[in-house]
Design a protein around this motif. Structure first.
Motif, mmCIF file in Angstrom:
data_model
loop_
_atom_site.group_PDB
_atom_site.id
_atom_site.type_symbol
_atom_site.label_atom_id
_atom_site.label_comp_id
_atom_site.label_asym_id
_atom_site.label_seq_id
_atom_site.Cartn_x
_atom_site.Cartn_y
_atom_site.Cartn_z
ATOM 1 N N PRO A 42 -40.914 8.915 11.731
ATOM 2 C CA PRO A 42 -40.540 8.831 13.137
ATOM 3 C C PRO A 42 -40.030 7.638 12.890
ATOM 4 C CG PRO A 42 -42.966 8.760 13.079
ATOM 5 C CD PRO A 42 -41.989 8.624 11.392
ATOM 6 N N GLN A 43 -39.606 6.283 12.541
ATOM 7 C CA GLN A 43 -38.959 5.453 12.926
ATOM 8 C C GLN A 43 -37.387 5.333 12.421
ATOM 9 O OE1 GLN A 43 -41.358 5.628 11.169
ATOM 10 N NE2 GLN A 43 -40.999 4.688 8.968
ATOM 11 N N ALA A 44 -37.306 6.395 11.992
ATOM 12 C CA ALA A 44 -35.984 6.659 11.189
ATOM 13 C C ALA A 44 -34.976 6.864 12.763
ATOM 14 C CB ALA A 44 -36.162 7.561 10.262
ATOM 15 N N LYS A 45 -33.602 6.234 12.646
ATOM 16 C CA LYS A 45 -33.238 7.435 13.247
ATOM 17 C C LYS A 45 -32.634 8.526 12.732
ATOM 18 C CE LYS A 45 -29.259 4.751 14.662
ATOM 19 N NZ LYS A 45 -28.086 3.830 14.202
ATOM 20 N N GLY A 46 -31.813 9.324 13.786
ATOM 21 C CA GLY A 46 -31.885 10.501 13.933
ATOM 22 C C GLY A 46 -30.110 10.511 13.203
ATOM 23 N N LEU A 47 -29.697 11.310 12.652
ATOM 24 C CA LEU A 47 -27.740 12.022 12.677
ATOM 25 C C LEU A 47 -27.253 12.222 13.240
ATOM 26 C CD1 LEU A 47 -28.056 13.757 9.386
ATOM 27 C CD2 LEU A 47 -27.910 11.333 9.578
ATOM 28 N N SER A 48 -25.982 11.135 13.743
ATOM 29 C CA SER A 48 -25.024 11.400 14.808
ATOM 30 C C SER A 48 -24.097 12.353 14.040
ATOM 31 C CB SER A 48 -24.648 9.886 15.412
ATOM 32 O OG SER A 48 -23.860 9.165 13.824
ATOM 33 N N VAL A 49 -23.258 12.886 15.493
ATOM 34 C CA VAL A 49 -22.481 14.088 15.612
ATOM 35 C C VAL A 49 -21.273 13.663 14.253
ATOM 36 C CG1 VAL A 49 -20.521 15.190 16.055
ATOM 37 C CG2 VAL A 49 -22.706 14.795 17.362
ATOM 38 N N GLY A 50 -21.113 12.513 14.074
ATOM 39 C CA GLY A 50 -19.734 11.628 13.791
ATOM 40 C C GLY A 50 -20.571 11.368 12.327
ATOM 41 N N LEU B 271 -20.648 15.719 10.277
ATOM 42 C CA LEU B 271 -19.210 16.073 9.963
ATOM 43 C C LEU B 271 -18.334 14.889 9.050
ATOM 44 C CD1 LEU B 271 -17.381 16.114 14.362
ATOM 45 C CD2 LEU B 271 -17.859 17.791 12.418
ATOM 46 N N ARG B 272 -18.893 13.802 8.657
ATOM 47 C CA ARG B 272 -18.594 13.299 7.525
ATOM 48 C C ARG B 272 -19.686 13.228 6.662
ATOM 49 N NH1 ARG B 272 -18.407 8.762 11.591
ATOM 50 N NH2 ARG B 272 -20.231 7.728 10.606
ATOM 51 N N TRP B 273 -20.599 13.665 6.562
ATOM 52 C CA TRP B 273 -21.556 14.879 5.197
ATOM 53 C C TRP B 273 -20.225 15.144 4.461
ATOM 54 C CZ3 TRP B 273 -26.108 12.172 5.448
ATOM 55 C CH2 TRP B 273 -27.101 12.995 4.260
ATOM 56 N N PRO B 274 -20.525 15.072 3.613
ATOM 57 C CA PRO B 274 -19.798 15.832 2.194
ATOM 58 C C PRO B 274 -20.171 17.870 2.315
ATOM 59 C CG PRO B 274 -20.246 14.539 1.230
ATOM 60 C CD PRO B 274 -20.768 14.242 2.517
ATOM 61 N N GLY B 275 -18.957 18.710 2.532
ATOM 62 C CA GLY B 275 -19.548 19.707 2.722
ATOM 63 C C GLY B 275 -20.054 20.078 4.036
ATOM 64 N N ILE B 276 -19.085 20.108 4.759
ATOM 65 C CA ILE B 276 -20.640 19.850 5.957
ATOM 66 C C ILE B 276 -18.632 20.814 7.065
ATOM 67 C CG2 ILE B 276 -19.018 18.377 7.793
ATOM 68 C CD1 ILE B 276 -23.146 20.354 7.821
ATOM 69 N N LEU B 277 -17.899 20.343 6.820
ATOM 70 C CA LEU B 277 -16.337 21.271 7.132
ATOM 71 C C LEU B 277 -15.767 22.045 5.626
ATOM 72 C CD1 LEU B 277 -15.163 18.044 8.856
ATOM 73 C CD2 LEU B 277 -16.182 20.647 10.007
ATOM 74 N N LEU C 180 -28.882 20.667 6.342
ATOM 75 C CA LEU C 180 -29.349 19.103 6.726
ATOM 76 C C LEU C 180 -29.880 18.945 7.694
ATOM 77 C CD1 LEU C 180 -28.108 17.018 5.263
ATOM 78 C CD2 LEU C 180 -25.908 17.435 7.644
ATOM 79 N N LEU C 181 -29.963 19.759 8.863
ATOM 80 C CA LEU C 181 -30.548 19.372 10.097
ATOM 81 C C LEU C 181 -32.597 20.169 9.534
ATOM 82 C CD1 LEU C 181 -28.387 21.038 13.593
ATOM 83 C CD2 LEU C 181 -28.640 18.498 12.546
ATOM 84 N N GLN C 182 -32.385 20.566 9.579
ATOM 85 C CA GLN C 182 -33.895 20.861 8.561
ATOM 86 C C GLN C 182 -35.206 20.010 7.704
ATOM 87 O OE1 GLN C 182 -34.254 25.025 6.301
ATOM 88 N NE2 GLN C 182 -36.166 24.800 6.721
ATOM 89 N N VAL C 183 -33.608 19.234 7.058
ATOM 90 C CA VAL C 183 -34.500 18.156 6.458
ATOM 91 C C VAL C 183 -34.007 17.358 6.497
ATOM 92 C CG1 VAL C 183 -33.831 16.754 4.469
ATOM 93 C CG2 VAL C 183 -33.266 19.267 4.036
ATOM 94 N N ALA C 184 -33.821 16.998 7.726
ATOM 95 C CA ALA C 184 -33.385 15.817 8.930
ATOM 96 C C ALA C 184 -34.213 15.615 10.413
ATOM 97 C CB ALA C 184 -32.402 15.716 9.487
ATOM 98 N N ALA C 185 -35.504 17.186 10.141
ATOM 99 C CA ALA C 185 -36.107 16.984 11.028
ATOM 100 C C ALA C 185 -38.123 16.593 9.823
ATOM 101 C CB ALA C 185 -35.904 18.731 11.644
ATOM 102 N N GLN C 186 -37.000 16.977 8.732
ATOM 103 C CA GLN C 186 -38.706 16.397 7.991
ATOM 104 C C GLN C 186 -38.964 16.073 7.579
ATOM 105 O OE1 GLN C 186 -38.131 19.250 4.561
ATOM 106 N NE2 GLN C 186 -38.178 20.838 5.317
ATOM 107 N N VAL C 187 -38.080 14.693 8.018
ATOM 108 C CA VAL C 187 -37.620 13.735 7.259
ATOM 109 C C VAL C 187 -38.555 12.298 8.220
ATOM 110 C CG1 VAL C 187 -36.352 10.945 7.552
ATOM 111 C CG2 VAL C 187 -36.107 13.050 5.584
ATOM 112 N N GLU C 188 -37.868 13.134 9.656
ATOM 113 C CA GLU C 188 -38.173 12.725 10.965
ATOM 114 C C GLU C 188 -39.655 12.562 11.154
ATOM 115 O OE1 GLU C 188 -36.233 14.081 14.180
ATOM 116 O OE2 GLU C 188 -33.976 13.138 13.860
#
Length: 288
Positions: free
Chosen positions: A100-108, A111-117, A88-96
């Motif tokens: 570049p104007q897109a906001k990054g994902l917060s910890v909250g 944690l709410r992302w389906p399947g992360i827990l 998920l973080l790898q995909v998020a880095a590609q999006v950024e």
């Protein structure tokens, strides 16, 4: 197969973190009345559960109770799905990189992302499927118990039919003698009161009266209805309403037999028949 409307079945299934218990019970009712007692986690599948019940049960007041018990020894735990988080973080880095104007994902948000827990409890859809499978098994046991009870009811009804046929077979050959004896007694009383009763008009009245008190037709109809009861019991299926209608017809003929009676034998036969009919009616109230 004859099915009783009274039945019971229960089943319990272990699952990671708890125990699912399911109970089905029913009593007689004019139509199908299903009551569901479900925990909130399973409310979403109530329509499916009702559909399953309706496909296997036609009449009766049925209650389906489902319980979920959390086991203290298996308290739910949470574990980070590290492999999924890395992807998920790898995909998020590609999006950024591309936006570049897109906001990054917060910890909250992570944690709410389906399947992360990961948890040691069942996923909701798996728990729902477990409940559906449990109901299928419980309904099989439930119908098996109803079938066993139905066979007992069938035998009781057969015994009552046999007893009624015996009463009819005993009284029917005696009817001509009973009728002749009564008419002779009536003629003798008229002779004592009026003298000569050989008048053609009086003879005609005697003949008409003899027809009115003749119960051979009622006994024949009783025999016909009893044959239909035996045919329905042999055919099986949903027989309760048809058998209940036949009880009304049998009772009508037995009442007429009693009202036309001119001897203690036919009166006693009418009473015995009505007792047996009432016993049958009580049992038929429990048949689907």
């Amino acid at each position: 197969m004859i099915l009783s409307m009274t039945g019971f079945a229960s089943i319990s299934r272990d699952f990671p973190g708890g125990l699912l218990s399911l109970e089905v019970r029913a009593v007689n009712h004019r139509y199908l009345d299903v009551q569901m007692r479900l925990p909130e986690e399973l409310r979403i599948i109530e329509p499916q559960l009702r559909e399953m019940v309706a496909s296997r049960v036609s009449r009766g007041k049925l209650e389906c109770r489902v319980g979920l018990n959390q086991l203290e020894a298996d308290n739910p735990t949470l574990e980070l799905n590290s492999d999924f988080l890395a992807s998920l973080l790898q995909v998020a880095a590609q999006v950024e990189q591309q936006a570049p104007q897109a906001k990054g994902l917060s910890v909250g948000e992570l944690l709410r992302w389906p399947g992360i827990l990961k948890t040691n409890t069942l996923a909701p859809e798996v728990l729902q499927q477990l409940c559906l499978q449990s109901l299928t098994t419980a309904l099989e046991d439930f119908n098996a118990s109803r079938a066993r009870e139905g066979e007992k009811l069938k035998q009781i009804l057969h015994d009552r039919v046999t007893a009624m046929e015996a009463i009819i077979a005993t009284i029917k050959p005696k009817l001509p003698l009973i009728l002749d004896a009564y008419m002779n007694k009536l003629s003798s009383r008229l002779q004592d009161a009026l003298g000569n009763v050989e008048d053609d008009r009086i003879k005609q009245e005697f003949a008409l009266f003899a027809q009115k008190i003749d119960v051979d037709e009622e006994l024949s109809r009783l025999t016909t209805h009893l044959s239909e009861v035996k045919r329905i019991l042999k055919a099986g299926g949903q027989t309760g309403k048809r058998l209940d209608f036949l009880m009304q017809e049998l009772n009508r003929e037995a009442n007429t037999l009693g009202s036309k009676s001119v001897s203690t034998e036919t009166t006693q036969a009418s009473v015995e028949l009505k007792v047996l009919i009432e016993q049958m009616r009580e049992q038929i109230q429990n048949i689907e």
